[in-house]
Design an enzyme around this catalytic site. Structure first.
Site, PDB file in Angstrom:
ATOM      1  N   ASP A   1       0.878  -1.176   0.000  1.00  0.00           N
ATOM      2  CA  ASP A   1       0.000   0.000   0.000  1.00  0.00           C
ATOM      3  C   ASP A   1       0.917   1.229   0.000  1.00  0.00           C
ATOM      4  O   ASP A   1       1.661   1.446   0.969  1.00  0.00           O
ATOM      5  CB  ASP A   1      -0.859  -0.038   1.268  1.00  0.00           C
ATOM      6  CG  ASP A   1      -1.711   1.210   1.442  1.00  0.00           C
ATOM      7  OD1 ASP A   1      -1.595   2.150   0.627  1.00  0.00           O
ATOM      8  OD2 ASP A   1      -2.487   1.246   2.417  1.00  0.00           O
TER       9      ASP A   1
ATOM     10  N   TYR B   1      -9.390  15.238  -5.436  1.00  0.00           N
ATOM     11  CA  TYR B   1      -8.437  14.558  -6.334  1.00  0.00           C
ATOM     12  C   TYR B   1      -7.514  15.602  -6.976  1.00  0.00           C
ATOM     13  O   TYR B   1      -6.290  15.438  -6.979  1.00  0.00           O
ATOM     14  CB  TYR B   1      -9.227  13.789  -7.398  1.00  0.00           C
ATOM     15  CG  TYR B   1      -8.382  13.150  -8.477  1.00  0.00           C
ATOM     16  CD1 TYR B   1      -7.786  11.907  -8.268  1.00  0.00           C
ATOM     17  CD2 TYR B   1      -8.176  13.780  -9.712  1.00  0.00           C
ATOM     18  CE1 TYR B   1      -7.008  11.318  -9.258  1.00  0.00           C
ATOM     19  CE2 TYR B   1      -7.407  13.198 -10.696  1.00  0.00           C
ATOM     20  CZ  TYR B   1      -6.828  11.964 -10.466  1.00  0.00           C
ATOM     21  OH  TYR B   1      -6.055  11.387 -11.443  1.00  0.00           O
TER      22      TYR B   1
ATOM     23  N   VAL C   1      -7.587   9.117 -19.934  1.00  0.00           N
ATOM     24  CA  VAL C   1      -7.036   7.815 -20.329  1.00  0.00           C
ATOM     25  C   VAL C   1      -8.109   6.748 -20.086  1.00  0.00           C
ATOM     26  O   VAL C   1      -8.702   6.695 -18.997  1.00  0.00           O
ATOM     27  CB  VAL C   1      -5.771   7.478 -19.507  1.00  0.00           C
ATOM     28  CG1 VAL C   1      -5.055   6.269 -20.108  1.00  0.00           C
ATOM     29  CG2 VAL C   1      -4.830   8.678 -19.431  1.00  0.00           C
ATOM     30  N   GLY C   2      -8.340   5.910 -21.070  1.00  0.00           N
ATOM     31  CA  GLY C   2      -9.425   4.924 -20.990  1.00  0.00           C
ATOM     32  C   GLY C   2      -9.100   3.724 -20.118  1.00  0.00           C
ATOM     33  O   GLY C   2      -8.957   2.608 -20.605  1.00  0.00           O
ATOM     34  N   THR C   3      -8.995   3.954 -18.804  1.00  0.00           N
ATOM     35  CA  THR C   3      -8.715   2.865 -17.852  1.00  0.00           C
ATOM     36  C   THR C   3      -9.916   2.683 -16.924  1.00  0.00           C
ATOM     37  O   THR C   3     -10.893   3.441 -16.994  1.00  0.00           O
ATOM     38  CB  THR C   3      -7.490   3.212 -16.981  1.00  0.00           C
ATOM     39  OG1 THR C   3      -7.840   4.354 -16.185  1.00  0.00           O
ATOM     40  CG2 THR C   3      -6.257   3.514 -17.821  1.00  0.00           C
TER      41      THR C   3
HETATM   42  N1  LIG Z   1      -7.031   7.406 -16.068  1.00  0.00           N
HETATM   43  C1  LIG Z   1      -6.837   8.697 -16.262  1.00  0.00           C
HETATM   44  O1  LIG Z   1      -7.513   9.331 -17.088  1.00  0.00           O
HETATM   45  C2  LIG Z   1      -5.784   9.450 -15.509  1.00  0.00           C
HETATM   46  C3  LIG Z   1      -5.033   8.876 -14.489  1.00  0.00           C
HETATM   47  N2  LIG Z   1      -4.094   9.606 -13.841  1.00  0.00           N
HETATM   48  C4  LIG Z   1      -3.291   9.024 -12.773  1.00  0.00           C
HETATM   49  O2  LIG Z   1      -2.556   7.908 -13.275  1.00  0.00           O
HETATM   50  C5  LIG Z   1      -2.363   6.937 -12.250  1.00  0.00           C
HETATM   51  C6  LIG Z   1      -2.854   5.571 -12.740  1.00  0.00           C
HETATM   52  O3  LIG Z   1      -4.225   5.687 -13.086  1.00  0.00           O
HETATM   53  P1  LIG Z   1      -5.049   4.516 -13.820  1.00  0.00           P
HETATM   54  O4  LIG Z   1      -4.138   3.497 -14.361  1.00  0.00           O
HETATM   55  O5  LIG Z   1      -6.017   5.191 -14.694  1.00  0.00           O
HETATM   56  O6  LIG Z   1      -5.852   3.913 -12.558  1.00  0.00           O
HETATM   57  P2  LIG Z   1      -6.442   2.461 -12.319  1.00  0.00           P
HETATM   58  O7  LIG Z   1      -7.485   2.622 -11.271  1.00  0.00           O
HETATM   59  O8  LIG Z   1      -6.803   1.791 -13.588  1.00  0.00           O
HETATM   60  O9  LIG Z   1      -5.192   1.661 -11.694  1.00  0.00           O
HETATM   61  C7  LIG Z   1      -4.622   2.077 -10.488  1.00  0.00           C
HETATM   62  C8  LIG Z   1      -3.756   0.964  -9.916  1.00  0.00           C
HETATM   63  O10 LIG Z   1      -3.216   1.442  -8.679  1.00  0.00           O
HETATM   64  C9  LIG Z   1      -3.413   0.460  -7.673  1.00  0.00           C
HETATM   65  N3  LIG Z   1      -3.532   1.094  -6.363  1.00  0.00           N
HETATM   66  C10 LIG Z   1      -4.575   1.826  -5.879  1.00  0.00           C
HETATM   67  N4  LIG Z   1      -4.340   2.196  -4.624  1.00  0.00           N
HETATM   68  C11 LIG Z   1      -3.103   1.720  -4.298  1.00  0.00           C
HETATM   69  C12 LIG Z   1      -2.312   1.777  -3.126  1.00  0.00           C
HETATM   70  N5  LIG Z   1      -2.757   2.380  -2.021  1.00  0.00           N
HETATM   71  N6  LIG Z   1      -1.109   1.182  -3.143  1.00  0.00           N
HETATM   72  C13 LIG Z   1      -0.657   0.528  -4.244  1.00  0.00           C
HETATM   73  N7  LIG Z   1      -1.377   0.426  -5.374  1.00  0.00           N
HETATM   74  C14 LIG Z   1      -2.592   1.018  -5.400  1.00  0.00           C
HETATM   75  C15 LIG Z   1      -4.707  -0.254  -8.073  1.00  0.00           C
HETATM   76  O11 LIG Z   1      -4.808  -1.539  -7.460  1.00  0.00           O
HETATM   77  C16 LIG Z   1      -4.544  -0.312  -9.584  1.00  0.00           C
HETATM   78  O12 LIG Z   1      -3.825  -1.463  -9.986  1.00  0.00           O
HETATM   79  C17 LIG Z   1      -3.123   7.469 -11.027  1.00  0.00           C
HETATM   80  O13 LIG Z   1      -2.229   8.142 -10.166  1.00  0.00           O
HETATM   81  C18 LIG Z   1      -4.112   8.452 -11.630  1.00  0.00           C
HETATM   82  O14 LIG Z   1      -4.506   9.437 -10.705  1.00  0.00           O
HETATM   83  C19 LIG Z   1      -3.836  10.904 -14.145  1.00  0.00           C
HETATM   84  C20 LIG Z   1      -4.546  11.505 -15.126  1.00  0.00           C
HETATM   85  C21 LIG Z   1      -5.575  10.836 -15.884  1.00  0.00           C
HETATM   86  C1  LIG Z   2      -8.581  11.037 -13.774  1.00  0.00           C
HETATM   87  C2  LIG Z   2      -7.936  12.294 -14.164  1.00  0.00           C
HETATM   88  O1  LIG Z   2      -6.930  12.673 -13.646  1.00  0.00           O
HETATM   89  C3  LIG Z   2      -8.512  12.998 -15.182  1.00  0.00           C
HETATM   90  C4  LIG Z   2      -8.156  14.372 -15.381  1.00  0.00           C
HETATM   91  O2  LIG Z   2      -9.281  12.493 -15.917  1.00  0.00           O
END
Ligand SMILES: NC(=O)C1=CN([C@@H]2O[C@H](COP(=O)(O)OP(=O)(O)OC[C@H]3O[C@@H](n4cnc5c(N)ncnc54)[C@H](O)[C@@H]3O)[C@@H](O)[C@H]2O)C=CC1
Ligand SMILES: CC(=O)C(C)=O
Length: 259
Positions: A62, A155, A188-190
């Site tokens: 974590d 956030y 980002v499409g996640t």
């Molecule tokens: N998806 C988007 O559009 C955007 C995402 N981001 C940032 O990019 C990063 C990754 O985002 P995504 O891949 O979209 O998210 P996601 O939700 O698809 O994946 C996040 C991953 O982090 C892990 N995680 C969550 N809490 C945790 C913790 N306490 N310790 C260790 N692992 C943990 C989850 O288990 C998961 O595998 C994040 O920091 C997010 O804020 C930034 C801008 C846009």
């Molecule tokens: C999840 C996130 O950071 C945005 C801007 O979509």
């Protein structure tokens, strides 16, 4: 293959952007420590790294827990025989108006998105210094760390905080040969966006998919971002070509937010 012989640790690497970064850095030649709080996908990502010809190790942690982050860094070094690159990618979103934010929600977001990056910077820099070497630290901010997004207020605040930490750490560690930067993705499409879209729909009554579509419409390049798009910037920031860049939080969003 300019990361040949390097060891990179990626947090939140079980899925989404983190998985994309892990695979890109492996393609660039690095061995990868995959760290996530959720154990279910890490073995699969490790298999994908190994299929690319690199070594992989997994560690459940974590990022909001300082001791667990230090343990993850120690594990990466002992399992892979070095430690060169730290990617503080793990993060969570919370959706809702400022008016209904709770103390519990704020504590959770700050702990994971802000403290998680802080402990990652601290643990990685301590390890680089103990090893007597240079290093690269790259953390996840967001376009929401440059522009406060409605319904993503806390956030956004945590992502602004990542920029502040990145600037301060860059100044503090520059003389040790450690660069500290951040990447700021757009839409980002996640799974994170599946959750954001669903919560917008529940809170405002708009149809499922409408919020995501509305944001994607605002992207000049006309398509949502992929984890590979983000990973291309992270790869650059992890390699020597970016050695003269530090303290920056660089937007990669296809032309959504302009700073
Ligand atoms: N998806 C988007 O559009 C955007 C995402 N981001 C940032 O990019 C990063 C990754 O985002 P995504 O891949 O979209 O998210 P996601 O939700 O698809 O994946 C996040 C991953 O982090 C892990 N995680 C969550 N809490 C945790 C913790 N306490 N310790 C260790 N692992 C943990 C989850 O288990 C998961 O595998 C994040 O920091 C997010 O804020 C930034 C801008 C846009
Ligand atoms: C999840 C996130 O950071 C945005 C801007 O979509």
């Amino acid at each position: 293959m300019s990361l040949s012989g390097k060891v990179a640790l990626v947090t939140g690497a079980g899925q989404g952007i983190g998985r994309g970064i892990a695979l890109r850095l492996a393609r660039d030649g690095a061995d990868i420590a995959i760290v996530d709080i959720n154990g279910s996908n890490m073995e699969k990502v490790a298999g994908e790294v190994v299929a690319l010809g690199r070594k992989a190790t997994i560690f459940r942690a974590d990022v909001g827990d300082r001791a667990q982050v230090y343990a993850a860094v120690d594990h990466a070094e002992s399992a892979l025989g070095g430690f060169d690159v730290m990617i503080n990618n793990a993060g969570i979103a919370a959706i809702g108006p400022i008016a209904s934010v709770t103390q519990e929600e704020v504590d959770r977001l700050v702990r994971i998105n802000m403290e998680g990056v802080l402990w990652g910077i601290q643990a990685a820099a301590a390890k680089f210094k103990a090893r007597g070497q240079k290093g690269k630290i790259v953390s996840a901010s967001s376009v929401a760390g440059h522009d406060g997004f409605a319904m993503l207020g806390i956030y956004s605040a945590t992502k602004f905080a990542v920029r502040g930490l990145t600037q301060a750490a860059a100044r503090e560690y520059a003389s040790d040969g450690i660069t500290v930067n951040a990447y700021c993705p757009g839409i980002v499409g996640t799974d994170m966006w599946v959750t954001i879209d669903r919560r917008f729909s529940e809170l405002t009554g708009v149809p499922l998919g409408a919020t995501y579509a509305k944001y994607v419409e605002g992207i000049a390049l006309g398509r949502p971002e992929t984890p590979d798009d983000v990973a291309a910037l992270v790869s650059f920031l992890a390699q020597t070509d970016s050695d003269y860049i530090t303290g920056q939080s660089i937007i990669t969003d296809g032309g959504l937010v302009y700073r």
